[in-house]
Design an enzyme around this catalytic site. Structure first.
Site, PDB file in Angstrom:
ATOM      1  N   ILE A 133     -15.147  -1.851   9.302  1.00  0.00           N
ATOM      2  CA  ILE A 133     -14.809  -0.804   7.636  1.00  0.00           C
ATOM      3  C   ILE A 133     -15.030  -1.437   6.320  1.00  0.00           C
ATOM      4  CG2 ILE A 133     -12.398   0.643   6.580  1.00  0.00           C
ATOM      5  CD1 ILE A 133     -11.687   0.204   9.096  1.00  0.00           C
ATOM      6  N   ARG A 177      -6.841  -0.548  -7.101  1.00  0.00           N
ATOM      7  CA  ARG A 177      -7.982   0.052  -6.162  1.00  0.00           C
ATOM      8  C   ARG A 177      -7.459   1.554  -6.978  1.00  0.00           C
ATOM      9  NH1 ARG A 177     -12.280   2.071  -4.631  1.00  0.00           N
ATOM     10  NH2 ARG A 177     -12.278   2.564  -1.851  1.00  0.00           N
ATOM     11  N   PRO A 180     -16.238   3.793  -2.421  1.00  0.00           N
ATOM     12  CA  PRO A 180     -17.244   5.121  -2.860  1.00  0.00           C
ATOM     13  C   PRO A 180     -15.684   5.778  -3.564  1.00  0.00           C
ATOM     14  CG  PRO A 180     -17.968   5.011  -0.997  1.00  0.00           C
ATOM     15  CD  PRO A 180     -17.350   3.564  -0.770  1.00  0.00           C
ATOM     16  N   ILE A 181     -15.577   6.971  -3.721  1.00  0.00           N
ATOM     17  CA  ILE A 181     -14.176   7.643  -3.848  1.00  0.00           C
ATOM     18  C   ILE A 181     -14.851   8.924  -4.143  1.00  0.00           C
ATOM     19  CG2 ILE A 181     -12.401   6.456  -5.300  1.00  0.00           C
ATOM     20  CD1 ILE A 181     -13.505   8.046  -7.517  1.00  0.00           C
ATOM     21  N   ASP A 182     -15.823   9.223  -2.868  1.00  0.00           N
ATOM     22  CA  ASP A 182     -16.298  10.839  -2.573  1.00  0.00           C
ATOM     23  C   ASP A 182     -15.489  11.356  -1.823  1.00  0.00           C
ATOM     24  OD1 ASP A 182     -16.681   8.665  -0.974  1.00  0.00           O
ATOM     25  OD2 ASP A 182     -18.787   9.989   0.195  1.00  0.00           O
ATOM     26  N   ASN A 191       1.172  -1.463   0.111  1.00  0.00           N
ATOM     27  CA  ASN A 191      -0.043  -0.175   0.059  1.00  0.00           C
ATOM     28  C   ASN A 191       0.652   1.349  -0.493  1.00  0.00           C
ATOM     29  OD1 ASN A 191      -2.266  -1.581  -0.506  1.00  0.00           O
ATOM     30  ND2 ASN A 191      -3.056  -1.256   2.097  1.00  0.00           N
ATOM     31  N   ARG A 236      -2.262 -10.633  -6.230  1.00  0.00           N
ATOM     32  CA  ARG A 236      -1.390  -9.257  -6.118  1.00  0.00           C
ATOM     33  C   ARG A 236      -0.806  -8.809  -4.686  1.00  0.00           C
ATOM     34  NH1 ARG A 236      -6.790  -7.158  -5.343  1.00  0.00           N
ATOM     35  NH2 ARG A 236      -6.108  -5.211  -4.906  1.00  0.00           N
TER      36      ARG A 236
HETATM   37  C1  UD1 Z   1      -6.896   1.110   2.179  1.00  0.00           C
HETATM   38  C2  UD1 Z   1      -6.116  -0.082   1.466  1.00  0.00           C
HETATM   39  C3  UD1 Z   1      -6.547  -1.474   1.480  1.00  0.00           C
HETATM   40  C4  UD1 Z   1      -7.213  -0.684   2.688  1.00  0.00           C
HETATM   41  C5  UD1 Z   1      -7.937   0.419   3.356  1.00  0.00           C
HETATM   42  C6  UD1 Z   1      -8.206   0.583   5.117  1.00  0.00           C
HETATM   43  C7  UD1 Z   1      -4.437   0.328  -0.523  1.00  0.00           C
HETATM   44  C8  UD1 Z   1      -4.350   0.732  -2.108  1.00  0.00           C
HETATM   45  N1  UD1 Z   1      -5.735   0.345   0.406  1.00  0.00           N
HETATM   46  O1  UD1 Z   1      -8.277   1.278   1.266  1.00  0.00           O
HETATM   47  O2  UD1 Z   1      -5.701  -2.455   1.534  1.00  0.00           O
HETATM   48  O3  UD1 Z   1      -8.008  -2.821   3.668  1.00  0.00           O
HETATM   49  O4  UD1 Z   1      -7.091   1.093   3.605  1.00  0.00           O
HETATM   50  O5  UD1 Z   1      -7.145   0.072   5.879  1.00  0.00           O
HETATM   51  O6  UD1 Z   1      -4.269   1.770   0.118  1.00  0.00           O
HETATM   52  N2  UD1 Z   1     -15.098   5.474   1.992  1.00  0.00           N
HETATM   53  C9  UD1 Z   1     -15.946   6.478   1.683  1.00  0.00           C
HETATM   54  N3  UD1 Z   1     -15.514   8.160   0.394  1.00  0.00           N
HETATM   55  C10 UD1 Z   1     -14.586   7.422  -0.148  1.00  0.00           C
HETATM   56  C11 UD1 Z   1     -13.433   6.684   0.920  1.00  0.00           C
HETATM   57  C12 UD1 Z   1     -13.280   5.877   1.826  1.00  0.00           C
HETATM   58  O7  UD1 Z   1     -17.002   6.514   2.099  1.00  0.00           O
HETATM   59  O8  UD1 Z   1     -13.905   8.634  -1.168  1.00  0.00           O
HETATM   60  C13 UD1 Z   1     -15.320   4.870   2.868  1.00  0.00           C
HETATM   61  C14 UD1 Z   1     -14.764   3.257   2.046  1.00  0.00           C
HETATM   62  O9  UD1 Z   1     -15.725   2.611   1.904  1.00  0.00           O
HETATM   63  C15 UD1 Z   1     -14.419   2.625   3.631  1.00  0.00           C
HETATM   64  C16 UD1 Z   1     -13.646   3.776   4.370  1.00  0.00           C
HETATM   65  O10 UD1 Z   1     -13.459   4.263   3.674  1.00  0.00           O
HETATM   66  O11 UD1 Z   1     -15.765   2.112   4.063  1.00  0.00           O
HETATM   67  C17 UD1 Z   1     -12.458   3.363   4.256  1.00  0.00           C
HETATM   68  O12 UD1 Z   1     -11.148   3.413   2.718  1.00  0.00           O
HETATM   69  P1  UD1 Z   1     -10.087   3.798   2.669  1.00  0.00           P
HETATM   70  O13 UD1 Z   1      -9.931   4.009   3.901  1.00  0.00           O
HETATM   71  O14 UD1 Z   1     -10.439   5.198   1.457  1.00  0.00           O
HETATM   72  O15 UD1 Z   1      -9.294   2.681   2.360  1.00  0.00           O
HETATM   73  P2  UD1 Z   1      -9.122   2.193   0.274  1.00  0.00           P
HETATM   74  O16 UD1 Z   1      -7.867   3.822  -0.005  1.00  0.00           O
HETATM   75  O17 UD1 Z   1      -9.735   1.792  -0.494  1.00  0.00           O
END
Ligand code: UD1
Length: 417
Positions: A326, A92, A122-124, A23, A396
């Site tokens: 999470i 991702r 999501p990526i909001d 990561n 991966r």
């Molecule tokens: C990263 C890691 C993943 C790990 C996760 C939590 C990478 C490439 N991946 O994933 O291995 O499991 O952190 O430690 O580093 N969320 C929203 N909106 C957003 C972004 C996130 O609602 O715009 C929510 C997600 O749905 C989830 C939570 O926040 O419930 C955690 O997401 P996030 O910390 O962003 O995880 P990733 O970056 O996807």
């Protein structure tokens, strides 16, 4: 399609070295887009997510060498082309191209990022933050087109400390005008690793690793260098395996502080482990006790270790609970564990695991990356032969995992058919 054939019950002796963090690496590589200077990234893990990112960088015109885990990147001739759906959907972390391209060129085009199907993901937060900093973003059927006359430093507050959004805002902010503050930032160690890389290029990022990060925008960045930190999830997975099968089993290149949550739970379960600097010796322990696990953000118990840990809990006496907080879909591996003899009741995002249950070899599936790790651990402790299908997911994120385990006594074959 790739599968693993695992002969269970082999004890492990010797040592395994932990590689660079997936990561971190998947963020450090797109970070190089922000500079025209030369970059050196050491300890880059040899995993398929990195290979895909390097192909994406090549598409953008980046000149890269990758040998002996050292990556050199020269982005003098990088052009801002749209990231194709074919690439974005594979991984991702492709979302980091949004922040890096927007930060550097004030324009980015790409479709929704892919990754494991473990929830809605999501990526909001990323999109809202870019907008707040001055970007105009149009989304059409999952394709994003982003433009900004200039990016302006702002205060960005996250409802949840998202790892991806924290790093993406750092990317957008390092060359923006003025100061950006990220409030309720993620504190995972990978974030400080990325910030130290950007700072080596001349960025001004303060507080990375804490809940508030301040970034003073600079005009341009120069040469950069960094060592990828050891992968705490890989380390944790080997600790779990060692607790079940180790016989003078050593894991080297571990940062204890990064996986203290797991070490603490393993000790509570009665595990026999010894930490000496960056080496942990861990051995099979009889009479393991049930413990409760609740995944949360760093420094809490990592969601990425919940699934392999659930396999461990099947070997503890009594009832353990595993609660995922999470993601919505991190229990898809449970039916496969039950198929191997586990006694687990899954409710929404919580599983109640009654142990100790012997496991037997079966045909199972890796439904995602960390579910693959759970199945691997299960196969290694099971009686007989386990076949794990869809193992591409595991490859991966775990560097040379079959070789690393076979070198210390496992009997695992990777079949490509
Ligand atoms: C990263 C890691 C993943 C790990 C996760 C939590 C990478 C490439 N991946 O994933 O291995 O499991 O952190 O430690 O580093 N969320 C929203 N909106 C957003 C972004 C996130 O609602 O715009 C929510 C997600 O749905 C989830 C939570 O926040 O419930 C955690 O997401 P996030 O910390 O962003 O995880 P990733 O970056 O996807």
């Amino acid at each position: 399609m790739k599968k693993l054939i695992i002969e269970g019950g082999r004890e492990l002796s010797g040592s395994v070295r932990i590689g660079g963090a997936k990561n971190s690496a998947v963020a450090l590589i797109p970070a190089t887009i922000l500079t025209k200077g030369k970059c050196v990234i050491r300890n880059v893990p040899d995993i398929s997510d990195v290979k895909i990112l390097l192909e994406m960088m090549h598409e953008l015109g980046s000149k890269i060498t990758y040998k002996d885990e050292i990556l050199t990147v020269d982005n003098k001739n990088v052009e801002n082309v749209a990231i194709s759906e074919e690439y974005a959907s594979k991984i991702r972390a492709s979302y980091y191209f949004m922040g890096a391209l927007l930060g550097k060129f004030h324009h980015a085009e790409m479709s929704c990022p892919g990754g494991c199907v473990i929830g809605s993901r999501p990526i909001d937060f990323h999109i809202d933050a870019f907008k707040r900093m001055g970007a105009h973003i149009v989304e059409n059927g999952g394709n994003y087109k982003m433009d900004a006359a200039e990016l302006q430093g702002r205060d960005i507050f996250f409802d949840f400390p998202s790892v991806g959004a924290t790093i993406n805002v750092m990317f957008a902010a390092v060359l923006a005008k003025g100061k950006t503050r990220i409030i309720n930032a993620a504190r995972e160690p990978e974030i400080a690793n990325v910030a130290s890389f950007l700072n080596s290029m001349g960025a001004r990022i303060m507080g990375a690793g804490s809940g508030t990060i301040e970034i003073d925008g600079v005009k341009e960045l120069g040469n950069g260098e960094v060592d990828v930190i050891p992968d705490r999830i890989e380390a944790g997975t080997y600790l779990i395996i060692g607790a079940l099968l180790g016989r003078d089993f050593k894991i080297t290149d571990i940062v204890e502080e990064h996986i203290y949550s797991l070490i603490s739970k393993l000790k509570d379960a009665g595990c026999n482990l010894k930490v000496e600097g960056d080496v942990i010796t861990i051995n099979k322990t009889k009479n393991l006790k049930a413990v409760n696990i609740k995944t949360t953000v760093y420094p809490g118990f990592p969601t990425d270790l919940g699934q392999p840990m659930s396999t461990f809990l099947t070997q503890c006496e009594g009832e353990s609970s595993f609660e995922e907080t999470i993601y919505e879909n991190r229990l898809r591996h449970i039916p496969h564990l039950n198929n191997m003899g586990a006694d687990i009741k899954a409710f929404d995002k919580t599983a109640l695991i009654r142990g100790r249950t012997p496991l037997v070899g079966r045909k199972v599936k890796a439904t995602d990356l960390r579910a693959g790790a759970s199945m691997l651990v299960a196969g290694m402790i099971a009686d007989g032969t386990t076949i794990v299908y869809n193992i591409e997911h595991l490859l991966r994120g775990y560097e040379k995992i079959v070789d690393k385990l076979n070198n210390v006594g496992a009997n695992i074959r990777l079949i490509d058919e």
